[in-house]
Design an enzyme around this catalytic site. Structure first.
Site, PDB file in Angstrom:
ATOM      1  N   CYS A 118       0.781  -1.237   0.000  1.00 58.22           N
ATOM      2  CA  CYS A 118       0.000   0.000   0.000  1.00 58.22           C
ATOM      3  C   CYS A 118       0.814   1.289   0.000  1.00 58.22           C
ATOM      4  O   CYS A 118       1.781   1.431   0.747  1.00 58.22           O
ATOM      5  CB  CYS A 118      -0.946   0.014   1.195  1.00 58.22           C
ATOM      6  SG  CYS A 118      -2.281  -1.187   1.044  1.00 58.22           S
ATOM      7  N   ASP A 119       0.421   2.200  -0.854  1.00 58.58           N
ATOM      8  CA  ASP A 119       0.786   3.604  -0.866  1.00 58.58           C
ATOM      9  C   ASP A 119       2.193   3.891  -0.363  1.00 58.58           C
ATOM     10  O   ASP A 119       3.176   3.404  -0.887  1.00 58.58           O
ATOM     11  CB  ASP A 119      -0.252   4.398  -0.055  1.00 58.58           C
ATOM     12  CG  ASP A 119      -1.627   4.369  -0.706  1.00 58.58           C
ATOM     13  OD1 ASP A 119      -1.749   3.785  -1.795  1.00 58.58           O
ATOM     14  OD2 ASP A 119      -2.579   4.921  -0.146  1.00 58.58           O
ATOM     15  N   CYS A 128      -6.352  -1.251  -3.518  1.00 58.47           N
ATOM     16  CA  CYS A 128      -7.493  -0.768  -4.291  1.00 58.47           C
ATOM     17  C   CYS A 128      -7.126  -0.796  -5.778  1.00 58.47           C
ATOM     18  O   CYS A 128      -6.042  -0.339  -6.157  1.00 58.47           O
ATOM     19  CB  CYS A 128      -7.862   0.642  -3.866  1.00 58.47           C
ATOM     20  SG  CYS A 128      -8.350   0.761  -2.124  1.00 58.47           S
ATOM     21  N   GLU A 188      -2.700  14.663   2.082  1.00 59.41           N
ATOM     22  CA  GLU A 188      -3.257  14.117   0.848  1.00 59.41           C
ATOM     23  C   GLU A 188      -4.705  14.584   0.754  1.00 59.41           C
ATOM     24  O   GLU A 188      -5.536  14.201   1.572  1.00 59.41           O
ATOM     25  CB  GLU A 188      -3.168  12.590   0.886  1.00 59.41           C
ATOM     26  CG  GLU A 188      -3.427  11.932  -0.446  1.00 59.41           C
ATOM     27  CD  GLU A 188      -3.050  10.462  -0.422  1.00 59.41           C
ATOM     28  OE1 GLU A 188      -1.874  10.151  -0.645  1.00 59.41           O
ATOM     29  OE2 GLU A 188      -3.940   9.628  -0.155  1.00 59.41           O
ATOM     30  N   SER A 238      -4.418  11.943  -3.688  1.00 63.99           N
ATOM     31  CA  SER A 238      -4.481  10.501  -3.840  1.00 63.99           C
ATOM     32  C   SER A 238      -4.361  10.158  -5.319  1.00 63.99           C
ATOM     33  O   SER A 238      -4.756  10.944  -6.189  1.00 63.99           O
ATOM     34  CB  SER A 238      -5.816   9.973  -3.306  1.00 63.99           C
ATOM     35  OG  SER A 238      -6.064   8.673  -3.787  1.00 63.99           O
TER      36      SER A 238
END
Length: 555
Positions: free
Chosen positions: A121-122, A189, A438, A464
């Site tokens: 993730c991110d 996602c 963000e 994002s």
């Protein structure tokens, strides 16, 4: 690799061996096998990380099989969606550095010979990459893959679409039904957010094994590739194949080219610059501009198109994109498996589709990312052109000024933002937030209210990877550092041209000079703890936004 195993042999290593034996490892393994750190970013509170224990066990199995000794340890991880719309979202950028420092700390103390990171993730996966470059050990990242799209009443739905729907749907039962559908599996996602951007780009950076970065979490090929990754890292360790060998300036330029072709998350700009810094390689916004003039977006992954990352993977994934842009990249640089990119791509049969097209038939006649400069951002700001509506490629309007995402969101909800306005959200950059917030609430609200085709937004914060609209982030210098964005007043005219790459405040210089004389920097929003430390030590956004020394000896 230290073939003498001096750290684990001899009288001076008695205490070390004792600790390892106490943890269940055998003497012959401790003394003779390469020690491979396995940094697991498992966390139960997110579908992106909740399955990583299973993957890690397969990796460890492969390490044992290849003659290594795996040592798993935990790394802090969060899910940015949990903090969406809350002040805590500002932690996400600083978290990248915490992840890197956590891995560095454990790897140094335990003197690992090689390293595997497991992440999805991110900023967590970006932090893993940062650590891998910093440590310069033979290193490999195993990604958690992407989740599948949800299905709501027969239609695909991903998290970004639910976020927008939540602002326009008043029926709690309907929202609850959507919530039940939107995350049907483990994994990141499935849009071109920061998580999938970094998973894909890991292949180009030689940090993720070729062809594995986007394997969906539901595909059991992922498990088999985890075992192979475990075996591969032992071989890499014995051969001492580390980032400083595998990651050259040309490697980073290839990653930038890939970002343009895929309309990557704007956050990749921060991450590539920071990771390169760790290796003493200077990457600047001008390098992104170099490819913006050469490579249009050829992929149709959400939000640039209707397809998910799962669709993208089965259409060929990152290697097919690299094949499509082969004539624009450096092909003589190495890949993780020992071949050059030229040799690797020679075996790739790329088929054009609506998901991945050729350079001669792109989805957009513009790049996936664009650097904007002007008096409002002389050192550069970022926009994703493929997410900007045609009506807003060039826009000019009156400034509506706010100091946070939620202040702006409230104004949108109250109907105070009208077509032709340009929202300014400032003091949310690396130092001002601190942590570089963000922004998601305001951009989602513009979509929900149908204002995305008539209202612009600029900020010294970031966005994002899900975001869509005429939104410009990373404006530098930021407001807290006295950037011109701090001097904007309500009603000032702001002009942005995403085609020519310009961003300007249409106010006479003498008025700007007078405002600057009267400007006083606001008190820091946070004065203690991690975010205060980050604000004191971070580089500006155009230099990667990381807590790194300023006197890097660039190659």
């Amino acid at each position: 690799m230290d073939t003498t195993r001096s750290y684990w042999n001899g009288k001076k290593a008695v205490h070390r061996r004792t600790m390892m034996k106490g943890a269940g490892y055998c003497d012959c393994d401790i003394r003779n096998k390469p020690h491979i750190g396995v940094a697991n970013t498992f966390m139960e509170g997110s579908p992106g990380t909740a399955h990583l224990r299973t993957l890690t066990e397969k990796i460890k199995q492969g390490i044992w099989e290849a003659g290594g000794i795996p040592v798993e340890f935990g790394v802090p991880a969060t899910c940015g969606n949990v903090a969406n719309g809350a002040p805590e979202l500002k932690y996400e950028q600083a978290a990248r550095d915490i992840v890197a420092a956590s891995i560095e700390f454990v790897a140094k103390v335990h003197n690992f010979d090689g390293l595997v990171t497991v992440a999805s993730c991110d900023n967590i996966i970006a932090g893993c990459y940062l650590a891998m470059a910093r440590l310069d050990l033979p290193a490999l990242c195993v990604t958690g893959g992407s989740m599948t799209a949800g299905l709501y009443k027969g239609e695909k739905m991903v998290q970004a679409q639910l976020d927008v729907a939540a602002l326009s749907v008043d029926d709690e039962e309907v929202l609850s039904e959507m919530e039940e559908c939107v995350c049907p599996s483990f994994g990141a996602c499935p849009s071109m957010g920061t998580a999938n951007t970094m998973q894909m780009t890991g292949e180009i950076l030689n940090l993720v094994w070729p062809g594995t970065g986007t394997i969906p979490s539901i595909d059991n090929l992922k498990l088999r590739k985890c075992s192979e990754a475990g075996r591969a890292i032992v071989k890499m360790t014995i051969e001492d194949r580390k980032p400083s060998v595998l990651m050259t300036r040309e490697t980073f330029m290839n990653a930038i080219a890939f970002a343009m072709a895929t309309a990557a998350s704007t956050n990749i700009v921060l991450h590539l610059i920071a990771i390169a810094n760790e290796l003493g390689i200077k990457i600047t916004l001008d390098d992104f501009d170099h490819y913006a003039d050469k490579i249009p977006c050829i992929t149709g992954v959400i939000p640039s198109g209707p397809y998910t990352v799962v669709d993208f993977h089965y259409a060929g994934g990152p290697l097919t994109v690299m094949k499509m842009i082969e004539k624009e990249i450096y092909t003589d640089v190495p890949t993780m498996d020992g071949r050059t990119w030229k040799d690797l791509l020679a075996n790739i049969e790329a088929k054009s589709s609506d998901i991945i097209r050729t350079l001669d038939n792109p989805l957009f006649n513009e790049p996936g990312l664009k650097i904007l400069k002007g008096n409002l951002s002389p050192t550069g700001s970022i926009v994703r052109p493929t997410g900007v509506p045609a009506e807003m490629k060039q826009f000019s309007g009156k400034a509506k000024v706010f100091s946070s995402d939620m202040e702006s969101w409230d104004a949108i909800e109250r109907g105070e933002i009208k077509p032709g306005d340009v929202i300014v959200i400032r003091y949310e950059g690396c130092v001002g937030a601190p942590g570089m917030t963000e922004l998601m609430s305001s951009t989602d609200a513009l979509l929900a209210k149908g204002l995305d085709k008539s209202v612009g937004l600029i900020s010294d914060a970031r966005f994002s990877g899900f975001n869509y609209g005429a939104i410009v982030g990373h404006v530098t210098p930021e407001a807290a550092k006295g950037g011109l964005i701090a001097l904007i007043e309500e009603g000032d005219i702001i002009t942005v041209d995403t085609v020519k790459g310009t961003i300007n405040l249409e106010v006479p210089e003498e008025i700007i000079a007078e405002r600057r004389k009267n400007w006083v920097c606001p008190e820091p929003k946070v004065k203690t703890g991690l975010l205060a430390i980050y604000a004191e030590n971070c580089r500006p956004a155009d230099e990667g936004g990381a807590m790194q020394p300023w006197d890097i000896d660039f190659k």
